[in-house]
Design an enzyme around this catalytic site. Structure first.
Site, PDB file in Angstrom:
ATOM      1  N   LYS A 105      12.964  -7.600  -2.429  1.00  9.94           N
ATOM      2  CA  LYS A 105      12.976  -6.585  -2.423  1.00  9.94           C
ATOM      3  C   LYS A 105      14.406  -6.031  -3.500  1.00  9.94           C
ATOM      4  CE  LYS A 105      11.123  -2.620  -0.850  1.00  9.94           C
ATOM      5  NZ  LYS A 105       9.345  -2.677  -0.358  1.00  9.94           N
ATOM      6  N   TYR A 218       1.890  13.769   4.033  1.00  7.17           N
ATOM      7  CA  TYR A 218       0.650  14.422   3.418  1.00  7.17           C
ATOM      8  C   TYR A 218       0.822  14.012   1.852  1.00  7.17           C
ATOM      9  CZ  TYR A 218      -3.865  16.596   2.796  1.00  7.17           C
ATOM     10  OH  TYR A 218      -5.335  17.079   2.984  1.00  7.17           O
ATOM     11  N   GLY A 219       1.770  13.157   1.892  1.00  4.36           N
ATOM     12  CA  GLY A 219       1.950  12.633   0.485  1.00  4.36           C
ATOM     13  C   GLY A 219       0.696  11.573  -0.256  1.00  4.36           C
TER      14      GLY A 219
END
Ligand code: NAD
Length: 415
Positions: A105, A218-219
């Site tokens: 990462k 709601y992405g």
């Protein structure tokens, strides 16, 4: 629990799984620390001519099973320990879906909303100039994460290619389609989650005919779940929410109407033919499947008792606290843990890398078939272990993932 250092939490999960697997002390010690961690500064020339110094990170947690793989976050709260925890997480995620990659990462502590597009481009290029020796198709392949996107990946790929002297699309995934991105990457995470729900329904004998669902968030993921739940499984979406609040209609919410309303107003709230619902209420809605697709730690010991869904499909990373996970298990609710349930995105990122290596691009149908196979196999591997050992699905996912990494490290003669 939520205030604790995320890397310490990750290490506890490793400790628990290592004990259950009976790993020897050297293997256990090896798995609880990253192989390499790199912090650096990026001097950035701002548009006004001044220079600001940003802190960057890249952690390569494990390449026991293949080159490292992990996104790059741009976030003001980025720290070395969050990057370490997320790199460990990627190691288990690539392992549980059994793709030949390790985990890594990266990040930059910055507020991208305060940076102009030209400053963002210089930051992207500065990041690559700092890490280029340690990334590459055979070493470590970055991807987008929070607040980074395909355009930023394109600049990073270009900087790396400039340094190497030729175009190297496979150095990074999540690129725009025109630069070697993969078909199907945009909804891959949601699609993978829907496949996992389909398989879960089979093993718990749940008839999905007429089943209903609620989606928190709601992405990009939540919206795709709305679309695909109907398209792939004919599920009726009755409740959805975003950071402004939720909406409900027992007869079903039409995808196009809700999405258009969200695009026009910035929120799902007040969409036509809907009742308002709070973000707490959405979790307790009487539905067959609940999809948390927003934030971490939303299902806690305080509200786990009120969840009515038969399946909780974790699309967000870490939406359920460890205490809540036990409560859901005791209540007979089938939890699809994030580690496996949201791995569709990294799986198609891996497909992107393979296509770049061959310079030959698959059709959307091929991507969907191969994703389905990977997700179904991962689901059944986790389910089998959960049944066999009588443990929660989350514990089973860790057991599957950690055992594979430990085996690879042993076979390579490292431990
Ligand atoms: P996104 O930023 O596109 O969407 C997040 C959504 O959550 C937004 O609609 C926002 O309004 C909503 N939200 C924020 N706070 C909320 C709250 N308190 N209650 C309800 N909704 C709230 O992010 P995304 O890419 O859709 O990712 C969602 C989650 O899925 C994250 O946890 C992410 O780490 C995880 N995830 C995403 C991917 C991917 O491919 N995008 C892959 C794996 C995991």
């Amino acid at each position: 629990m939520t205030d604790i250092n995320p890397f310490v939490i990750t290490q506890r999960q490793i400790d628990e799984a290592s004990a259950m697997l009976g790993l020897d002390p050297a293997t256990h010690a090896f798995l609880r620390e990253p192989m390499r961690e790199f912090t650096f500064t990026i001097p950035l020339r701002m548009d006004d001519g001044s220079v600001k110094i940003f802190r960057g990170y890249r952690v390569q947690y494990s390449d026991a099973r293949g080159p490292c793989k992990g996104g790059i976050r741009w976030h003001p709260d980025e720290t070395l320990d969050t990057v370490k925890a997320l790199a460990a997480w990627m190691t288990w995620k690539t392992s549980v879906v059994d793709i030949p990659l390790g985990g890594s990462k990266g990040g930059v502590a910055c507020n991208p909303k305060e940076l102009s597009p030209t400053e963002q481009e210089r930051l992207a290029r500065g990041y690559v100039r700092a890490v280029w020796r340690m990334i590459g198709e055979e070493l470590d392949i970055p991807a987008p994460d929070v607040y980074t996107n395909p355009q930023i990946m394109a600049w990073m790929m270009d900087e790396y290619s400039t340094i190497r002297g030729h175009m190297v699309p496979g150095v990074i995934t999540g690129k725009p389609l025109q630069l070697g991105g993969s078909a199907g990457r945009d909804d891959a995470t949601a699609r993978g989650g829907i496949y996992a729900v389909r398989e879960a329904a089979k093993v718990i004998n749940l008839d999905l005919e007429g089943a209903t669902i609620a989606i928190q968030g709601y992405g990009s993921v939540g919206r795709s779940i709305h679309k695909l739940a109907d398209e792939l499984l004919s599920l009726r979406v009755v409740a959805v929410s975003d950071s402004h609040g939720g909406i409900y209609n027992p007869n079903g919410l039409d995808y196009k109407t809700i999405y258009q309303h969200k695009r026009a107003t910035g929120s799902v709230v007040d969409a036509p033919n809907t009742e308002a619902l709070s973000n707490d209420e959405i979790l307790a809605t009487d539905v067959t499947v609940l999809f948390p697709a927003a934030l971490e730690n939303v299902i806690t010991d305080e509200n786990a008792g009120s969840i009515k869904a038969k399946i909780v499909a974790e699309m967000a990373n870490g939406p359920t606290t460890p205490e809540a996970d036990k409560i859901l298990y005791d209540r007979g609710i089938y939890v699809l843990p994030d580690l496996m349930c949201n791995a569709g995105g990294v799986t198609v990122s891996y497909f992107e890398q393979v296509q770049n290596a061959y310079d030959y691009y698959w059709t959307l149908d091929t991507i969907h078939q191969r994703l389905d196979r990977k997700m179904s196999e991962a689901f059944h591997a986790v389910h089998r272990v959960a049944e066999l050992k009588g443990v929660r699905n989350r514990q089973a996912a860790y057991l599957v993932a950690i055992e594979r990494v430990a085996e690879a490290a042993k076979l390579r003669g490292w431990v």
